[in-house]
Design an enzyme around this catalytic site. Structure first.
Site, PDB file in Angstrom:
ATOM      1  N   LYS A   1     -10.952   6.265  -7.253  1.00  0.00           N
ATOM      2  CA  LYS A   1     -11.666   6.090  -6.066  1.00  0.00           C
ATOM      3  C   LYS A   1     -13.081   5.505  -6.265  1.00  0.00           C
ATOM      4  CE  LYS A   1      -8.400   7.915  -3.769  1.00  0.00           C
ATOM      5  NZ  LYS A   1      -7.222   7.196  -2.897  1.00  0.00           N
TER       6      LYS A   1
ATOM      7  N   ASP B   1      -9.639   2.026  -5.703  1.00  0.00           N
ATOM      8  CA  ASP B   1      -9.255   2.439  -4.291  1.00  0.00           C
ATOM      9  C   ASP B   1     -10.677   2.715  -3.426  1.00  0.00           C
ATOM     10  OD1 ASP B   1      -8.151   3.030  -2.001  1.00  0.00           O
ATOM     11  OD2 ASP B   1      -7.032   4.528  -2.536  1.00  0.00           O
TER      12      ASP B   1
ATOM     13  N   GLU C   1      -7.574  -1.493  -4.076  1.00  0.00           N
ATOM     14  CA  GLU C   1      -6.745  -0.892  -2.886  1.00  0.00           C
ATOM     15  C   GLU C   1      -7.833  -0.704  -1.451  1.00  0.00           C
ATOM     16  OE1 GLU C   1      -4.129   2.045  -4.120  1.00  0.00           O
ATOM     17  OE2 GLU C   1      -4.210   3.416  -2.222  1.00  0.00           O
TER      18      GLU C   1
ATOM     19  N   GLU D   1      -1.330   1.916   3.132  1.00  0.00           N
ATOM     20  CA  GLU D   1      -1.142   3.120   3.512  1.00  0.00           C
ATOM     21  C   GLU D   1      -1.667   3.409   4.881  1.00  0.00           C
ATOM     22  OE1 GLU D   1      -4.196   4.950   0.392  1.00  0.00           O
ATOM     23  OE2 GLU D   1      -4.263   6.327   2.194  1.00  0.00           O
TER      24      GLU D   1
ATOM     25  N   ASP E   1       4.227   3.643   3.137  1.00  0.00           N
ATOM     26  CA  ASP E   1       4.000   5.181   3.207  1.00  0.00           C
ATOM     27  C   ASP E   1       4.857   5.687   4.106  1.00  0.00           C
ATOM     28  OD1 ASP E   1       1.444   7.242   3.392  1.00  0.00           O
ATOM     29  OD2 ASP E   1       2.991   7.454   5.116  1.00  0.00           O
TER      30      ASP E   1
ATOM     31  N   HIS F   1       2.209   4.182  -1.464  1.00  0.00           N
ATOM     32  CA  HIS F   1       1.169   5.193  -1.358  1.00  0.00           C
ATOM     33  C   HIS F   1       2.043   6.409  -1.500  1.00  0.00           C
ATOM     34  CE1 HIS F   1      -1.143   8.122   1.445  1.00  0.00           C
ATOM     35  NE2 HIS F   1      -1.987   7.731   0.288  1.00  0.00           N
TER      36      HIS F   1
END
Lengths: 486, 486
Positions: A264, A292, A318, A345, A368, A395
């Protein structure tokens, strides 16, 4: 016979001027038909007798599991639905919307608003043609105003549609991925709503893709059962974790056989540089590290931030910006190449995915299982990805998302994409213990499920414990807190 | 002093890497602060003491008012919210989400999920800076998962934010359009969330536009008070009406001074040709006839259908396809020119409007007062329209939408656009009698409101009658039906 339907009028009638059977009319017919609204029993066949819902919440924020730049303190939750029938086989259909805490009750209320469309419906009909349910629900003109086809109402429809598929697969005695992979191309096409995507994908083209996918399908099914489907792990990369924990978990991921991890990013640039350096040092040059940003940036900021992290060779960026910003993603992708752009997602429906593909805005499409209108809309999205030859890397994580989405990737491998190259399903090692048939990972791969259904069913004891606010865990938790503050 | 704030950090901090004060953090602070969550009273200043909600539904489907190709039988409804304070001025903030019936209860549940963010907040602070409320609500990371910034949760935020503006305007003793038009450009800019739109509109550019708009503002205010703002009427064009009723209402519209009417199209091509011919015959060549397909078509179908109706000189085609399809609208616009393309009533947020403008997909931008995140997000959208020089012709009708949106167009005229040329607010003559300060039309123009507030307040007796399911109308209605079927 549900797999021999050659009749695919369903997908045309919506776009024929003055069509006699528009989904909207079908809907009001359904609502008008007393046999559907009223009677819960029938001499001829089993019917849906009840839709039970639960507000289930796990206190994940206390460990900062799942923390990222936009979601500092998620409490992984499920707006959970069970379809019950009066058939003597005892099968139920389970489904849910994944949320991260507050508002899970609103999501439950949205699922309950769909009850009149389901209760009383013949189960055989429903399971032979879940697409008819999907069309009725998205086509309810009054509920449609609350979207259309996006947000709370659309996710509620997705949960109910997924529960119908879970029921259908259980009644067929097959895991969902096999039910889909063994379905006739004509039947699969009849399950897709082509409204608003025919400029990018016609039913005829979809049929071609699915027919081509039959070649070698049996061999791919065998390979899947033997080796499973590749996964990648996000467990090391949560923003709330220390560098030491990140390094330890990254090394563990490689030892476990993963060839890709995810970090992240997006809250603090200095932290990101330090964490990327630590992660790269831990996994070496050959393991892919995706990053992400969870929508944290605007377009210009995304470009500068990702460019500055390029020295650490991120595999993809992402959610660099808003999931609604098709043109923004296209601009970012152009600017940060060769770093790939991935999103999905939070992409609300097939119409936005269509545009992301038309605009050349993404290198990786991330479906997703619980964001769009259920299996039927994800079929449309998988077909769009195949038509544009863009790899699908779902995701997952949260609660139950790995359990659900593995079925869609495995169908994609057997019946559409025909390969797992540059494809992997996200894996996070949280909360699997609450499901009756949890995912099984082996050497960084998802083992192909063999149990009938969609793997969507939670253990009754987990539901009893984490039902909010009256589950045993939450009652005890409040008692603890009151004790603490006394 | 609320109109002298030169501090516009608020709009920058979100996009500064590692910003100390991100809206997300602000949010969790707010939730953590007991004085906000808990105490309803303060020695120093008045606070919000309660958020009351009502599910209000009108049985409009029985007359086919509002019937179109996608919405055959709407029951105009409002998820209604009232903010109450402990100030001694007795002012309340009123707001609502417009829906068309089923699911209005889900919308009410979403509004109630926002209660903890509002109750206990200082009223002065709130009214001086409604943008801080808008940011806290859209920035609640857990609720954000249910959108983000779209659908049920976002419309709920819009209703609460609009109620704050109603309260602010009442406390200032001004109609909302004047409160906005007399606001400092710096303060107005501080009310806008530029996240995800800075690639199309920077705070600096917004400030330029608003400063330029000050020139001649006093004269435009005077003109507005004398002549009002142009409207156009959709009353003749509902799909459920007979040709005779269409012709009679179209002739009446011209007699009433309207220079534009609108027809619903898209269900049956033969009907559309016949109705367009009748309408053109009724109004003559000089009155504009807009047509509205309410998202009924795919791209190719929209092009062929509109091209075939071109002989009747439609002024614009509204909602030819999905509101999510930016690229689809761009393709349609290119193909049907010189017929204009209009959309917006279902456009979910500023991010999609930004792209419609970037892609050159629309000739006319149609804001809706109750679809996006309230006045603050509509300020962003009006600024985007001004930056791209695209006229704004608001969607209205339903219940209370005319009352609300007139304030936004009048602000646009005085402070931004500076003209009403090629601009008009939709007008439909339904349900105005339920409001304490209903719109007043004169010679096809909206009279400028003078009463303090946002014109959002419903009459108590209307709420008592149409509250669902326990209002006096609905109780009596059920009794009638039971009597009828007995």
């Amino acid at each position: 016979m549900e797999f021999d339907r050659r009749d695919i009028r369903g997908m045309d009638c919506q776009s024929r001027p003055g069509a006699l059977e528009s989904p909207w009319r079908e809907t009001s017919d359904v609502l008008a038909r007393p046999s559907v609204k009223g009677s819960h029993l029938s001499a001829t066949s089993a019917r849906i007798t009840a839709i039970d819902t639960s507000d289930i919440r796990f206190p994940t924020s206390r460990e900062l599991d799942g923390s990222d730049a936009m979601n500092p303190d998620p409490d992984y939750s499920a707006a959970y639905v069970v379809l019950r029938t009066d058939a003597d086989d005892g099968h139920e259909g389970h489904g849910f919307v994944f949320t991260i805490g507050r508002g899970n009750d609103v999501q439950v209320a949205a699922i309950e608003a769909l009850r009149p469309h389901l209760v009383g419906r013949p189960v055989d009909e429903l399971c032979a043609d879940p697409g008819s349910v999907a069309r009725d629900l998205t086509g309810d003109s009054q509920l449609r105003w609350l979207g259309p086809e996006k947000g709370v109402m659309h996710m509620a429809i997705g949960a109910v549609v997924n529960a119908v598929w879970d029921l259908a697969a259980k009644r067929r005695g097959l895991p969902l991925w096999r039910l889909l992979a063994e379905g006739d191309p004509e039947w699969l096409v009849s399950q897709v709503d082509f409204r608003y995507i025919e400029d990018a994908l016609t039913p005829e083209r979809a049929l071609e893709l699915l027919r081509a996918g039959r070649e070698g399908a049996a061999a791919r099914t065998a390979a899947l059962l033997e080796h499973g489907y590749p996964g990648y792990t996000t467990s090391p990369g949560w923003l709330g974790y220390s560098d030491e924990k990140l390094t330890r978990l990254a090394e563990q991921a490689v030892a476990d056989g993963f060839t890709q991890i995810k970090l992240k990013v997006g809250a603090d640039f200095g932290d990101d540089v330090r964490r990327m350096r630590a992660a790269r040092a831990a996994v070496g040059p050959d393991v892919r590290i995706a990053i992400d940003a969870n929508q944290r940036w605007g377009v210009a900021e995304a470009v500068s931030w990702v460019t500055a992290l390029a020295e650490f060779d991120p595999y993809w960026i992402e959610e660099p910006t808003s999931p609604d910003d098709v043109l923004g993603h296209a601009a970012i992708r152009k600017a940060v190449a060769p770093v790939r752009v991935a999103t999905g997602e939070h992409v609300q429906n097939r119409i936005v995915f269509k545009q992301l593909l038309q605009a050349g805005a993404i290198d990786v499409l991330q479906i997703d299982a619980a964001r769009v209108g259920g299996v039927n809309e994800n079929l449309a999205i998988l077909l769009l990805a195949a038509a544009f030859d863009v790899p699908v890397c779902p995701h997952a994580g949260g609660v139950g998302l790995c359990e659900l989405v593995q079925h869609l990737s495995m169908f994609d491998f057997v019946a559409l994409a025909g390969t797992t190259e540059d494809r992997a399903i996200e894996y996070v090692d949280h909360l699997h213990e609450h499901f009756t048939t949890p995912v099984v990972m082996r050497r960084g791969h998802y083992t192909a499920p063999v149990a009938p259904g969609f793997s969507a069913q939670m253990r009754p004891e987990s539901i009893d414990a984490y039902r909010y606010p009256d589950g045993t865990f939450w009652v005890a938790d409040r008692a603890r807190q009151e004790g603490g503050t006394a």
